[in-house]
Write an enzyme that holds these catalytic residues in place. Sequence first.
Site, PDB file in Angstrom:
ATOM      1  CG  ASP A 193       0.188  20.558 -31.685  1.00  0.00           C
ATOM      2  OD1 ASP A 193       0.755  19.668 -32.579  1.00  0.00           O
ATOM      3  OD2 ASP A 193       0.627  20.682 -30.606  1.00  0.00           O
ATOM      4  CB  ILE A 194       0.498  17.990 -37.234  1.00  0.00           C
ATOM      5  CG1 ILE A 194       1.799  17.920 -36.786  1.00  0.00           C
ATOM      6  CG2 ILE A 194       0.235  18.901 -38.248  1.00  0.00           C
ATOM      7  CD1 ILE A 194       2.646  17.283 -37.814  1.00  0.00           C
ATOM      8  CB  ALA A 211       9.976  20.197 -38.860  1.00  0.00           C
ATOM      9  CE1 TYR A 212       8.141  19.578 -33.650  1.00  0.00           C
ATOM     10  CE2 TYR A 212       9.554  17.606 -33.661  1.00  0.00           C
ATOM     11  CZ  TYR A 212       9.399  18.975 -32.995  1.00  0.00           C
ATOM     12  OH  TYR A 212      10.097  19.868 -32.314  1.00  0.00           O
ATOM     13  CB  THR A 213       5.869  11.725 -37.203  1.00  0.00           C
ATOM     14  OG1 THR A 213       5.685  11.856 -36.220  1.00  0.00           O
ATOM     15  CG2 THR A 213       7.686  11.538 -37.287  1.00  0.00           C
ATOM     16  CB  THR A 234      14.374  14.191 -44.535  1.00  0.00           C
ATOM     17  OG1 THR A 234      15.866  14.493 -44.761  1.00  0.00           O
ATOM     18  CG2 THR A 234      14.119  13.229 -43.562  1.00  0.00           C
ATOM     19  CG  ASP A 235      18.774  14.119 -47.254  1.00  0.00           C
ATOM     20  OD1 ASP A 235      17.844  15.154 -46.942  1.00  0.00           O
ATOM     21  OD2 ASP A 235      19.830  14.078 -46.873  1.00  0.00           O
ATOM     22  CE1 TYR A 267      14.283  16.294 -39.508  1.00  0.00           C
ATOM     23  CE2 TYR A 267      15.914  15.629 -41.053  1.00  0.00           C
ATOM     24  CZ  TYR A 267      14.727  16.335 -40.678  1.00  0.00           C
ATOM     25  OH  TYR A 267      14.175  16.931 -41.919  1.00  0.00           O
ATOM     26  CD1 TRP A 307      21.234  18.112 -48.379  1.00  0.00           C
ATOM     27  CD2 TRP A 307      22.691  19.357 -49.632  1.00  0.00           C
ATOM     28  NE1 TRP A 307      22.482  17.585 -48.436  1.00  0.00           N
ATOM     29  CE2 TRP A 307      23.429  18.362 -49.229  1.00  0.00           C
ATOM     30  CE3 TRP A 307      23.356  20.178 -50.518  1.00  0.00           C
ATOM     31  CZ2 TRP A 307      24.769  18.134 -49.069  1.00  0.00           C
ATOM     32  CZ3 TRP A 307      24.733  20.196 -50.764  1.00  0.00           C
ATOM     33  CH2 TRP A 307      25.503  19.146 -50.025  1.00  0.00           C
TER      34      TRP A 307
HETATM   35  N1  LIG Z   1      15.126  22.305 -44.596  1.00  0.00           N
HETATM   36  C1  LIG Z   1      15.783  21.101 -45.509  1.00  0.00           C
HETATM   37  O1  LIG Z   1      16.704  21.096 -45.908  1.00  0.00           O
HETATM   38  C2  LIG Z   1      14.878  19.684 -45.386  1.00  0.00           C
HETATM   39  C3  LIG Z   1      15.702  18.798 -45.978  1.00  0.00           C
HETATM   40  C4  LIG Z   1      14.980  17.481 -46.161  1.00  0.00           C
HETATM   41  C5  LIG Z   1      13.224  17.376 -45.890  1.00  0.00           C
HETATM   42  N2  LIG Z   1      12.837  18.690 -45.279  1.00  0.00           N
HETATM   43  C6  LIG Z   1      11.440  18.268 -44.923  1.00  0.00           C
HETATM   44  O2  LIG Z   1      10.714  19.402 -45.324  1.00  0.00           O
HETATM   45  C7  LIG Z   1       9.592  19.696 -44.450  1.00  0.00           C
HETATM   46  C8  LIG Z   1       9.650  21.288 -44.455  1.00  0.00           C
HETATM   47  O3  LIG Z   1      10.880  21.602 -43.805  1.00  0.00           O
HETATM   48  P1  LIG Z   1      11.119  23.078 -43.548  1.00  0.00           P
HETATM   49  O4  LIG Z   1      12.519  23.301 -44.096  1.00  0.00           O
HETATM   50  O5  LIG Z   1      10.084  23.978 -44.384  1.00  0.00           O
HETATM   51  O6  LIG Z   1      11.286  23.088 -42.251  1.00  0.00           O
HETATM   52  P2  LIG Z   1      10.860  24.573 -41.059  1.00  0.00           P
HETATM   53  O7  LIG Z   1      11.261  25.839 -41.937  1.00  0.00           O
HETATM   54  O8  LIG Z   1      11.569  24.184 -40.056  1.00  0.00           O
HETATM   55  O9  LIG Z   1       9.219  24.726 -40.778  1.00  0.00           O
HETATM   56  C9  LIG Z   1       8.649  23.670 -40.053  1.00  0.00           C
HETATM   57  C10 LIG Z   1       7.493  24.015 -39.631  1.00  0.00           C
HETATM   58  O10 LIG Z   1       6.802  23.030 -38.621  1.00  0.00           O
HETATM   59  C11 LIG Z   1       5.950  23.553 -37.837  1.00  0.00           C
HETATM   60  N3  LIG Z   1       5.683  22.602 -36.818  1.00  0.00           N
HETATM   61  C12 LIG Z   1       6.620  22.022 -35.872  1.00  0.00           C
HETATM   62  N4  LIG Z   1       5.727  21.152 -35.009  1.00  0.00           N
HETATM   63  C13 LIG Z   1       4.599  21.360 -35.304  1.00  0.00           C
HETATM   64  C14 LIG Z   1       3.412  20.844 -35.052  1.00  0.00           C
HETATM   65  N5  LIG Z   1       3.375  19.963 -33.572  1.00  0.00           N
HETATM   66  N6  LIG Z   1       2.016  21.183 -35.487  1.00  0.00           N
HETATM   67  C15 LIG Z   1       2.318  21.857 -36.461  1.00  0.00           C
HETATM   68  N7  LIG Z   1       3.021  22.488 -37.192  1.00  0.00           N
HETATM   69  C16 LIG Z   1       4.481  22.151 -36.561  1.00  0.00           C
HETATM   70  C17 LIG Z   1       6.617  24.945 -37.493  1.00  0.00           C
HETATM   71  O11 LIG Z   1       5.424  25.763 -37.273  1.00  0.00           O
HETATM   72  P3  LIG Z   1       5.365  27.144 -36.416  1.00  0.00           P
HETATM   73  O12 LIG Z   1       6.414  27.969 -37.058  1.00  0.00           O
HETATM   74  O13 LIG Z   1       3.933  27.803 -36.888  1.00  0.00           O
HETATM   75  O14 LIG Z   1       5.714  26.775 -35.044  1.00  0.00           O
HETATM   76  C18 LIG Z   1       7.533  25.133 -38.789  1.00  0.00           C
HETATM   77  O15 LIG Z   1       7.495  26.428 -39.193  1.00  0.00           O
HETATM   78  C19 LIG Z   1       9.915  18.910 -43.124  1.00  0.00           C
HETATM   79  O16 LIG Z   1       9.027  17.610 -43.085  1.00  0.00           O
HETATM   80  C20 LIG Z   1      11.402  18.549 -43.060  1.00  0.00           C
HETATM   81  O17 LIG Z   1      11.673  17.278 -42.418  1.00  0.00           O
HETATM   82  C21 LIG Z   1      13.618  19.555 -45.032  1.00  0.00           C
END
Ligand SMILES: NC(=O)c1ccc[n+]([C@@H]2O[C@H](COP(=O)([O-])OP(=O)(O)OC[C@H]3O[C@@H](n4cnc5c(N)ncnc54)[C@H](OP(=O)(O)O)[C@@H]3O)[C@@H](O)[C@H]2O)c1
Length: 262
Positions: A37-38, A59-61, A80-81, A104, A129
């Site tokens: 847990d980060i 996906a958290y800070t 993120t954008d 967000y 995206w």
């Molecule tokens: N998807 C998009 O379009 C997009 C766009 C811009 C930026 N981003 C950024 O890209 C990054 C990756 O996004 P993604 O699309 O891969 O998101 P995702 O599929 O929702 O994956 C995020 C992961 O974060 C983990 N997580 C949540 N809370 C946590 C905690 N307290 N400690 C440790 N792990 C935790 C979850 O792990 P578990 O499954 O193990 O619980 C989840 O698998 C994020 O920073 C997001 O803000 C995404």
Amino acid sequence: MTKILVTGARGQLGGHLLRRAEATGIPARGVGSAELDITDPGAVNEQVEPGSVVINCAAYTAVDAAESDEDTARLIHVSTDYVFAGQGDTPYEVDAPTGPATAYGRTKLAGERAVHAALPSAHVVRTAWVYTGVGSDFVSTMLRLERERDTVDVVDDQVGSPTFAGDLADALLELAGRSDVDAPVLHATNSGRASWFDLARAVFEEAGADPERVRPCTSAQFVRPAPRPAFSVLSGRAWADAGLTPLRPWRDALHAAVREAV
Ligand SMILES: NC(=O)c1ccc[n+]([C@@H]2O[C@H](COP(=O)([O-])OP(=O)(O)OC[C@H]3O[C@@H](n4cnc5c(N)ncnc54)[C@H](OP(=O)(O)O)[C@@H]3O)[C@@H](O)[C@H]2O)c1
């Protein structure tokens, strides 16, 4: 070779990072929230090995991930954008004024600042995206709707750069392998721009279906609790200036992603 720790490893991006690292022989270990847990500083310090690079895809800070000693680990933090206001019509440079319009975006911006306050050498990499083509993301949803419906209405007044998680994973691994890059903030997306409508039509094309079955509509017809940015295009200039490989055009990446997903 530098060892990589991927947090959020069960997410879209984290999953691709691990697969790409394995395919290219880069030593990497992934942890989901159950293993790390980060938001738990003690656990973070225990899991981060000296000399490793942490790529934070949770996906958290990453406030607490940044507690790790600057000398013993490097941090790449994905953002993120949504930190921008989402208006305008020219790609956002890394130093463009931020102005998040959603909870967000505000928390992601707070995460960026906390990371830099704790670890000035960290790289914040903003992307936008992101899709994998599997699961429930936009691309896989369009592939499913193509099979289920005659027509689909998709908004054509939001513009961004669709980004294949596999390409972003390769880009982050390249950055992780470069200790000479001195850039606090970078942008990494596939190049070019598209509306969600353009992307949906391209997905239909990839499925061998008639793209005319995707019809344009406006965001006003799809009101959601958090407003979506009208303009999300991030400039890749700083990425290229740092000598990093520009990501390919989004249309080429989509073609590859759909092939990989089926
Ligand atoms: N998807 C998009 O379009 C997009 C766009 C811009 C930026 N981003 C950024 O890209 C990054 C990756 O996004 P993604 O699309 O891969 O998101 P995702 O599929 O929702 O994956 C995020 C992961 O974060 C983990 N997580 C949540 N809370 C946590 C905690 N307290 N400690 C440790 N792990 C935790 C979850 O792990 P578990 O499954 O193990 O619980 C989840 O698998 C994020 O920073 C997001 O803000 C995404």
